[in-house]
Design a protein around this motif. Structure first.
Motif, mmCIF file in Angstrom:
data_model
loop_
_atom_site.group_PDB
_atom_site.id
_atom_site.type_symbol
_atom_site.label_atom_id
_atom_site.label_comp_id
_atom_site.label_asym_id
_atom_site.label_seq_id
_atom_site.Cartn_x
_atom_site.Cartn_y
_atom_site.Cartn_z
ATOM 1 N N ALA A 194 0.772 -1.225 0.105
ATOM 2 C CA ALA A 194 0.209 0.017 0.039
ATOM 3 C C ALA A 194 0.866 1.174 0.039
ATOM 4 O O ALA A 194 0.280 2.607 0.179
ATOM 5 N N GLY A 195 1.928 1.027 -0.084
ATOM 6 C CA GLY A 195 3.053 2.225 -0.177
ATOM 7 C C GLY A 195 3.505 2.777 1.069
ATOM 8 O O GLY A 195 4.177 3.897 1.168
ATOM 9 N N GLY A 196 3.471 1.871 2.198
ATOM 10 C CA GLY A 196 4.005 2.198 3.414
ATOM 11 C C GLY A 196 5.330 1.921 3.764
ATOM 12 O O GLY A 196 6.113 1.316 2.883
ATOM 13 N N LEU A 197 5.939 2.293 4.841
ATOM 14 C CA LEU A 197 7.127 2.044 5.418
ATOM 15 C C LEU A 197 7.384 1.034 6.588
ATOM 16 O O LEU A 197 6.484 1.091 7.545
ATOM 17 N N VAL A 198 7.887 -0.034 6.475
ATOM 18 C CA VAL A 198 8.155 -1.075 7.306
ATOM 19 C C VAL A 198 9.449 -1.345 7.859
ATOM 20 O O VAL A 198 10.472 -1.391 6.833
ATOM 21 N N ALA A 199 9.872 -1.403 9.233
ATOM 22 C CA ALA A 199 11.161 -1.478 9.479
ATOM 23 C C ALA A 199 11.198 -3.106 9.956
ATOM 24 O O ALA A 199 10.407 -3.605 10.710
ATOM 25 N N PHE A 200 12.238 -3.575 9.658
ATOM 26 C CA PHE A 200 12.518 -5.370 9.689
ATOM 27 C C PHE A 200 13.812 -5.672 10.169
ATOM 28 O O PHE A 200 14.755 -4.836 9.629
ATOM 29 N N PRO A 201 13.851 -6.587 11.167
ATOM 30 C CA PRO A 201 15.369 -7.136 11.159
ATOM 31 C C PRO A 201 16.027 -7.855 10.002
ATOM 32 O O PRO A 201 15.124 -8.408 9.249
ATOM 33 N N THR A 202 17.403 -7.619 9.959
ATOM 34 C CA THR A 202 17.987 -8.560 8.823
ATOM 35 C C THR A 202 19.247 -9.142 9.584
ATOM 36 O O THR A 202 19.208 -8.955 10.848
ATOM 37 N N GLU A 203 20.084 -9.949 9.043
ATOM 38 C CA GLU A 203 21.116 -10.637 9.751
ATOM 39 C C GLU A 203 22.272 -9.729 9.746
ATOM 40 O O GLU A 203 23.268 -9.968 10.460
ATOM 41 N N THR A 204 22.083 -8.154 9.324
ATOM 42 C CA THR A 204 22.976 -7.464 9.700
ATOM 43 C C THR A 204 22.625 -6.237 10.644
ATOM 44 O O THR A 204 23.012 -6.227 11.939
#
Ligand code: TXA
Ligand code: MG
Length: 357
Positions: free
Chosen positions: A32-42
């Motif tokens: 829908a064009g939003g911003l999501v913060a998410f964990p990565t392996e870095t």
């Protein structure tokens, strides 16, 4: 589109076995064009649908990121490459097969025509397949490539927990997926494959030695070990003072560990006499030498094995921000293996202020 405050959602997700519901909600926000913060392996990333230019523009707004600093496109699989690149050069296939999913970003010619916000107008695009189950689940569920820089306000230390993300971006993004601490603590290695010879633009989780075992000689971009040369750096992100805590950082660099402790203690005394409050960022090797002297000491990792220092690095810089500290004296580590990435980040946190010993 100037939106001042957004209620930022917060969903806890199992880092090893992410539940469907939070991932689907996050995927729907991306589409829908939003911003999501998410964990990565870095570190934690701040994602937007890479095929939606308005969504990508919101990343720059939320972070206060300079418009000429291009973004990494995250893909869900090695196979996903063929959707955006017609001809996959042999060495790209080789690297992808060895290191993806994982902390390696490849800069390739942009054959697809990604937004110039993503490419920085350079005609190239940086891509990687992250190894974190939450990142991969989000990429698969949304079914779209995701442009994601580190989820910090530009110039601040990269976030390694969801709490760091909220410290910087609460009210500016739609959602944080909290999957616990990110993995390595420093960002991916960025390797430019657009020329004849591979060029390492940013050291990270994959070491030069690992790359050279597959590719033969890899050139280090001059910006990796210095703040600025005469030429503009090829990775625009490397030119900004970055990863910077609020206190001034002074980095000590040299092979003699005991000599380094002596120099740091002398400088700490000199600064204290001038009314400055001193913090010390050290490896465990020298930790005891700095204690019980009235300095704020944070120690992690070992000179010869800086993995735990990498994990704790950005968190430590953020902890110093909450302490009454004017100057941080930081121990350098040998610039090999993961130490190369740690030194590169410390050098940039120090804005190039280095004491050679
Ligand atoms: O580990 C990581 O790479 C994290 C996670 C979230 O994936 N992401 C990350 O993104 O560190 P960011 O935006 O903070 O750093 C991307 C770096 C910058 O130094 C940028 O200049 C460089 O990659 N870069 C991106 N696209 C490029 C391109 N086309 N040519 C040269 N450098 C590029
Ligand atoms: Mg960053």
């Amino acid at each position: 589109m100037a939106r001042d405050r957004l209620p930022t959602g917060f969903l806890v997700v199992d880092p090893r076995n992410p539940e469907k519901d939070p991932i689907q909600r996050a995927g729907a926000i991306l589409l829908a064009g939003g911003l999501v913060a998410f964990p990565t392996e870095t570190v934690y990333g701040l994602g937007a649908n890479a095929l939606d230019e308005r969504a990508v523009a919101r990343i720059f707004e939320a972070k206060g990121r300079p418009a000429d600093n291009p973004l990494i496109v995250h893909l869900d699989s090695v196979a996903g490459l063929s959707r955006y690149f017609k001809r996959i050069p042999e060495r790209v296939g080789l690297l992808a097969a060895h290191f993806w999913p994982g902390p390696l970003t490849l800069v390739l010619k942009d054959e697809y025509g990604f937004s110039s916000l993503i490419t920085g107008g350079l005609g190239t695009v940086a891509v990687r397949v992250p190894a974190h189950p939450v990142a991969l689940a989000l990429l698969r569920t949304s079914g779209t490539p995701v442009a994601a820089p580190s989820a910090n306000v530009s110039g601040r230390p990269s976030p390694t927990t969801a709490a760091h993300v909220l410290d910087d971006l609460d009210g500016r993004i739609d959602l944080v997926l909290d999957g616990g601490p990110a993995g390595l603590g420093v960002e991916s290695t960025v390797l430019d494959l657009t020329g004849e010879r591979p060029v390492l633009l940013r050291p990270g989780g994959i070491t030069p030695r690992q790359l050279e075992a597959l590719l033969g000689p890899v050139k280090l971009d001059p910006a990796v070990n210095g703040m600025a040369g005469n030429e503009p750096p090829r990775s625009p992100g490397m030119k900004y003072t970055h990863y910077a805590p609020r206190a001034r950082v002074l980095l000590f660099d040299g092979a003699d560990s005991a000599g380094m402790a002596g120099k740091i203690l002398a400088e700490a005394e000199r600064l204290t006499a001038r009314g400055q409050r001193v913090g010390i960022l050290a490896c465990r090797d020298n930790e005891s030498k700095y204690q019980d002297r009235g300095y704020a000491v944070i120690a992690a990792g070992w000179r010869d094995d800086p993995a735990a220092l990498a994990v704790a690095l950005y968190e430590s810089l953020r902890r110093f921000d909450r302490m009454p500290v004017d100057v941080i004296l930081a121990e350098g580590v040998p610039a090999r293996g993961l130490g190369l990435a740690v030194m590169n980040r410390l050098l940039r946190a120090a804005g190039g202020n280095v004491v050679k010993i």
